[in-house]
Design an enzyme around this catalytic site. Structure first.
Site, PDB file in Angstrom:
ATOM      1  N   ASN A   1       0.622  12.171  -8.253  1.00 35.09           N
ATOM      2  CA  ASN A   1      -0.802  12.157  -7.905  1.00 35.09           C
ATOM      3  C   ASN A   1      -1.017  12.347  -6.390  1.00 35.09           C
ATOM      4  O   ASN A   1      -2.120  12.190  -5.903  1.00 35.09           O
ATOM      5  CB  ASN A   1      -1.450  10.848  -8.369  1.00 35.09           C
TER       6      ASN A   1
ATOM      7  N   ASP B   1       7.703   0.294   1.049  1.00 32.77           N
ATOM      8  CA  ASP B   1       6.905  -0.485   0.095  1.00 32.77           C
ATOM      9  C   ASP B   1       7.767  -1.393  -0.766  1.00 32.77           C
ATOM     10  O   ASP B   1       8.988  -1.317  -0.747  1.00 32.77           O
ATOM     11  CB  ASP B   1       6.049   0.448  -0.777  1.00 32.77           C
TER      12      ASP B   1
ATOM     13  N   HIS C   1       0.556  10.537  -4.031  1.00 36.81           N
ATOM     14  CA  HIS C   1       0.718   9.328  -3.206  1.00 36.81           C
ATOM     15  C   HIS C   1       1.955   9.435  -2.312  1.00 36.81           C
ATOM     16  O   HIS C   1       2.916  10.135  -2.618  1.00 36.81           O
ATOM     17  CB  HIS C   1       0.708   8.046  -4.049  1.00 36.81           C
TER      18      HIS C   1
ATOM     19  N   GLU D   1      -2.264   5.278  -2.865  1.00 35.69           N
ATOM     20  CA  GLU D   1      -2.767   6.038  -4.006  1.00 35.69           C
ATOM     21  C   GLU D   1      -4.035   6.802  -3.618  1.00 35.69           C
ATOM     22  O   GLU D   1      -4.743   6.411  -2.684  1.00 35.69           O
ATOM     23  CB  GLU D   1      -3.094   5.074  -5.157  1.00 35.69           C
TER      24      GLU D   1
END
Ligand code: PGA
Length: 241
Positions: free
Chosen positions: A136, A67, A138, A143
């Site tokens: 979280n 990313d 991810h 996400e």
């Protein structure tokens, strides 16, 4: 799933670097999927040491990063392109032309996503994909969501992610709002996956990701479906398993 838990961060980093360098020793033209963030820094340091000791060469390796932030140039000190040059690419004999990071400043970002997927597909299957884990759940910048995209795409960063990454910027408002990320489909296509997690603050999400229900609300839980998943944890991250 193969879960290995280590007493010290040094052992974990050595193990992670050992897996990656072993892959390249066995296949000098290996295709590596790489990750950024705080977690892999120690692994890259060990990998550089392995290279400097003459035990491995990266000159035929191809790498694809997961990313990149949207809107910051590769020269920006918080770009993932900069991070990779700093922690790995500039310190080993990799051919930089074969070390790919998605471009977050492309004029046509949709086109950049298509180009990146095509580049991976034309190069071949990723031999091993290194991954960190967000608080979280991810992976990459995929996400939690009611639906996840398979290919490379543009995402709106979750508040939790912006808060976690604010430590690298002078103010939270400076954290980019968007990123370009490989999708979960592309991640799961890798032959092997190496998930690395450190710290007590990740213990709960490690438990959810590895033992909870498989759900797009916890993107890392999809890794449970992968036939060759290795997980490296420190004691704290693995404390709830
Ligand atoms: P970290 O990030 O390694 O900086 O904790 C992991 C991630 O968000 O994927």
């Amino acid at each position: 799933m193969n879960i290995l838990t280590f007493d010290t961060e040094e052992q974990l980093n050595e193990a992670g670097a050992g897996v990656l360098s072993g892959m390249v020793q066995m296949n000098p033209s290996a295709i590596l999927g790489l990750a950024t963030g705080g977690t892999p820094i120690g692994i890259y340091e060990q990998l550089v040491q392995t290279y400097k000791r003459g035990l491995v060469s990266f000159n035929k390796v191809t790498t694809f990063n997961l990313d990149e932030y949207v809107g910051i140039t590769p020269e920006h000190h918080q770009s993932y392109s900069y991070y990779m040059r700093q922690h790995l690419f500039n310190q080993v004999d990799i051919n930089i032309e074969q070390a790919y990071v998605p471009c977050g400043t492309a004029t046509d970002l949709e086109e950049e996503c298509v180009r990146y997927d095509r580049l991976i597909e034309n190069t071949g299957q990723i031999d091993i994909q290194l991954l960190g884990l967000g608080h979280n759940g991810h992976i990459g910048f995929n996400e939690p969501s009611h639906a996840l995209l398979s290919g490379t795409h543009i995402v709106e960063l979750a508040e939790a992610t912006k808060t976690a990454n604010a430590r690298y910027f002078s103010a939270e408002e400076e954290v980019p709002q968007k990123a370009i990320t490989m999708g979960v489909g592309m991640i799961l296509k890798a032959k092997n996956i190496l998930l690395v997690v450190k710290g007590e603050d990740k213990a709960e999400i490690v438990k959810r990701a590895l033992t909870g229900p498989i759900s797009t609300n916890c993107p890392a839980s999809l890794l449970q479906t992968h036939p060759h998943l290795t997980v490296l944890l420190d004691r704290a991250a693995g404390s709830l398993l």
